[in-house]
Scaffold this motif. Structure first.
Motif, PDB file in Angstrom:
ATOM      1  N   ILE A  47       1.072  -1.211  -0.117  1.00 14.13           N
ATOM      2  CA  ILE A  47      -0.080   0.221   0.226  1.00 14.13           C
ATOM      3  C   ILE A  47       0.721   1.228  -0.069  1.00 14.13           C
ATOM      4  O   ILE A  47       2.148   1.362   0.749  1.00 14.13           O
ATOM      5  CB  ILE A  47      -0.934  -0.011   1.312  1.00 14.13           C
ATOM      6  N   CYS A  48       0.630   2.203  -0.855  1.00  8.53           N
ATOM      7  CA  CYS A  48       1.353   3.443  -0.775  1.00  8.53           C
ATOM      8  C   CYS A  48       0.831   4.290   0.622  1.00  8.53           C
ATOM      9  O   CYS A  48      -0.393   4.530   0.643  1.00  8.53           O
ATOM     10  CB  CYS A  48       1.045   4.527  -2.049  1.00  8.53           C
ATOM     11  N   PRO A  49       1.728   4.295   1.649  1.00  9.06           N
ATOM     12  CA  PRO A  49       1.469   5.026   2.848  1.00  9.06           C
ATOM     13  C   PRO A  49       0.967   6.569   2.635  1.00  9.06           C
ATOM     14  O   PRO A  49       0.329   6.774   3.345  1.00  9.06           O
ATOM     15  CB  PRO A  49       2.742   5.095   3.620  1.00  9.06           C
ATOM     16  N   ASN A  50       1.439   7.052   1.525  1.00 13.26           N
ATOM     17  CA  ASN A  50       0.950   8.519   1.269  1.00 13.26           C
ATOM     18  C   ASN A  50      -0.424   8.698   0.783  1.00 13.26           C
ATOM     19  O   ASN A  50      -0.918   9.584   1.489  1.00 13.26           O
ATOM     20  CB  ASN A  50       1.919   9.110   0.171  1.00 13.26           C
ATOM     21  N   CYS A  51      -0.884   7.830  -0.199  1.00 10.66           N
ATOM     22  CA  CYS A  51      -2.199   8.007  -0.590  1.00 10.66           C
ATOM     23  C   CYS A  51      -3.131   7.102  -0.105  1.00 10.66           C
ATOM     24  O   CYS A  51      -4.343   7.073  -0.449  1.00 10.66           O
ATOM     25  CB  CYS A  51      -2.264   8.478  -1.922  1.00 10.66           C
ATOM     26  N   LYS A  52      -2.576   5.885   0.434  1.00 12.01           N
ATOM     27  CA  LYS A  52      -3.128   4.696   0.632  1.00 12.01           C
ATOM     28  C   LYS A  52      -4.036   3.887  -0.283  1.00 12.01           C
ATOM     29  O   LYS A  52      -4.909   3.149  -0.014  1.00 12.01           O
ATOM     30  CB  LYS A  52      -4.409   4.981   1.996  1.00 12.01           C
ATOM     31  N   SER A  53      -3.439   3.935  -1.558  1.00 14.78           N
ATOM     32  CA  SER A  53      -3.879   3.222  -2.626  1.00 14.78           C
ATOM     33  C   SER A  53      -2.953   1.880  -2.656  1.00 14.78           C
ATOM     34  O   SER A  53      -2.027   1.981  -2.197  1.00 14.78           O
ATOM     35  CB  SER A  53      -3.980   3.880  -3.747  1.00 14.78           C
ATOM     36  N   GLU A  54      -3.565   0.858  -3.532  1.00 14.92           N
ATOM     37  CA  GLU A  54      -2.727  -0.376  -3.642  1.00 14.92           C
ATOM     38  C   GLU A  54      -1.811   0.156  -4.596  1.00 14.92           C
ATOM     39  O   GLU A  54      -1.739   0.692  -5.756  1.00 14.92           O
ATOM     40  CB  GLU A  54      -3.723  -1.329  -4.072  1.00 14.92           C
ATOM     41  N   ILE A  59       6.016   1.783  -6.784  1.00 17.12           N
ATOM     42  CA  ILE A  59       5.992   2.886  -7.251  1.00 17.12           C
ATOM     43  C   ILE A  59       4.463   3.609  -7.419  1.00 17.12           C
ATOM     44  O   ILE A  59       3.798   3.138  -8.377  1.00 17.12           O
ATOM     45  CB  ILE A  59       6.753   2.913  -8.663  1.00 17.12           C
ATOM     46  N   CYS A  60       4.249   4.521  -6.656  1.00 16.20           N
ATOM     47  CA  CYS A  60       3.036   5.112  -6.798  1.00 16.20           C
ATOM     48  C   CYS A  60       2.540   6.008  -7.864  1.00 16.20           C
ATOM     49  O   CYS A  60       3.284   6.821  -7.812  1.00 16.20           O
ATOM     50  CB  CYS A  60       2.565   5.318  -5.274  1.00 16.20           C
ATOM     51  N   PRO A  61       1.746   5.740  -8.894  1.00 18.40           N
ATOM     52  CA  PRO A  61       1.471   6.788  -9.965  1.00 18.40           C
ATOM     53  C   PRO A  61       0.773   8.110  -9.319  1.00 18.40           C
ATOM     54  O   PRO A  61       1.186   9.050 -10.118  1.00 18.40           O
ATOM     55  CB  PRO A  61       0.500   5.929 -11.069  1.00 18.40           C
ATOM     56  N   LYS A  62       0.007   7.745  -8.265  1.00 15.40           N
ATOM     57  CA  LYS A  62      -0.384   9.242  -7.828  1.00 15.40           C
ATOM     58  C   LYS A  62       0.729  10.229  -7.048  1.00 15.40           C
ATOM     59  O   LYS A  62       0.438  11.018  -6.619  1.00 15.40           O
ATOM     60  CB  LYS A  62      -1.529   8.742  -6.783  1.00 15.40           C
ATOM     61  N   CYS A  63       1.663   9.257  -6.633  1.00 19.62           N
ATOM     62  CA  CYS A  63       2.762  10.176  -5.594  1.00 19.62           C
ATOM     63  C   CYS A  63       4.094  10.007  -6.277  1.00 19.62           C
ATOM     64  O   CYS A  63       5.014   9.608  -5.863  1.00 19.62           O
ATOM     65  CB  CYS A  63       2.770   9.313  -4.153  1.00 19.62           C
ATOM     66  N   SER A  64       4.001  10.405  -7.741  1.00 26.10           N
ATOM     67  CA  SER A  64       5.153  10.203  -8.410  1.00 26.10           C
ATOM     68  C   SER A  64       6.545  11.114  -8.044  1.00 26.10           C
ATOM     69  O   SER A  64       7.601  10.780  -7.983  1.00 26.10           O
ATOM     70  CB  SER A  64       5.121  10.589  -9.715  1.00 26.10           C
TER      71      SER A  64
HETATM   72 ZN   LIG Z   1       0.535   7.088  -3.247  1.00 26.78          ZN
END
Ligand SMILES: [Zn+2]
Ligand SMILES: [Zn+2]
Length: 231
Positions: A47-54, A59-64
């Motif tokens: 899980i991305c801890p920043n935006c909580k998405s899977e 590498i989170c696309p929302k938190c690049s």
């Molecule tokens: Zn994220």
């Protein structure tokens, strides 16, 4: 050896169980039995801890703007209980167990890798008698080839984050760290920034910025547990 629960800690009924009782199922023997360890790994979803998405690849696309982040679980799970035991009940054997879980969820990283634990407030190290993130980092480094631990990031001054509001934490974190002048930053080295719990992420974001500014080219993050409760 007593089982010490510090009076600064909110007493949880699970704290009254003997330390060598599995924190997942209660079976006697180890703080985490093989079965519960396997379950944590099998049920693991990054899980991305920043935006909580899977975030299966890290590498989170929302938190690049952030580097790849790997996490084991939420804080309100067995993993969170183990971290609590390590920090507040001085259950040192747990450091090795948490390092094992981290090793299982982390990808292969090629080349030289330096684990950089976020520095613990010195007052907490004195109270606990040891530095819990450093202990986990050392056990983790032993499990991988070409991995070492270096306290590259140090505290500019000691600040206590517990109970501080999110905006106060962000302001504190910006000034909290600096690069330890003893160490050189190498572009070819991967730096694994490591902390036990992500609450607002202010500490990790600040450490990431400092390391990038100092010239680090390859950074990944490891967080053991995500706290979903915002202070
Ligand atoms: Zn994220
Ligand atoms: Zn168990």
């Amino acid at each position: 050896m007593g089982f010490i629960v510090k009076n600064t800690t909110i007493l949880n009924p699970i704290d009254l169980i003997a330390p060598h009782t599995c924190r997942g199922c209660g079976i006697i023997g180890s703080p985490l039995c093989h079965c519960c360890k396997n379950n944590i790994i099998l049920e693991h979803q990054n899980i991305c801890p920043n935006c909580k998405s899977e975030n299966p690849t890290g590498i989170c696309p929302k938190c690049s703007y952030l580097p790849p982040i790997y996490t084991i679980a939420d804080r309100d799970t067995t993993t969170g209980v183990l971290i609590h035991d390590l920090k507040y009940s001085s259950a040192r054997a747990v450091a090795k167990i948490l390092a094992g879980l981290a090793d299982d969820i982390l990808p292969n990283i090629l080349g030289e890798t330096t684990i950089v634990p976020l520095p613990t407030i010195s007052q907490h190290i004195r109270e606990r008698g040891f530095d819990h993130t450093m202990q986990i980092a050392k056990y983790l480094a032993k499990r991988r080839q070409n991995w070492i631990v270096r306290p590259i990031i140090e505290r500019a001054h000691d600040t206590v984050q517990v109970g501080a509001s999110e905006s106060a934490r962000l302001a504190q974190a910006k000034k909290a760290y600096k690069i330890n002048p003893k160490y050189q930053i190498h572009k070819s080295t991967t730096y694994l920034l490591f902390d036990d719990v992500w609450t607002t992420g202010a500490s990790m974001k600040s450490a990431h910025k400092i390391l990038t500014t100092a010239g680090a080219n390859k950074i990944v993050m490891l967080i053991l547990a995500i706290s979903r409760i915002k202070n």
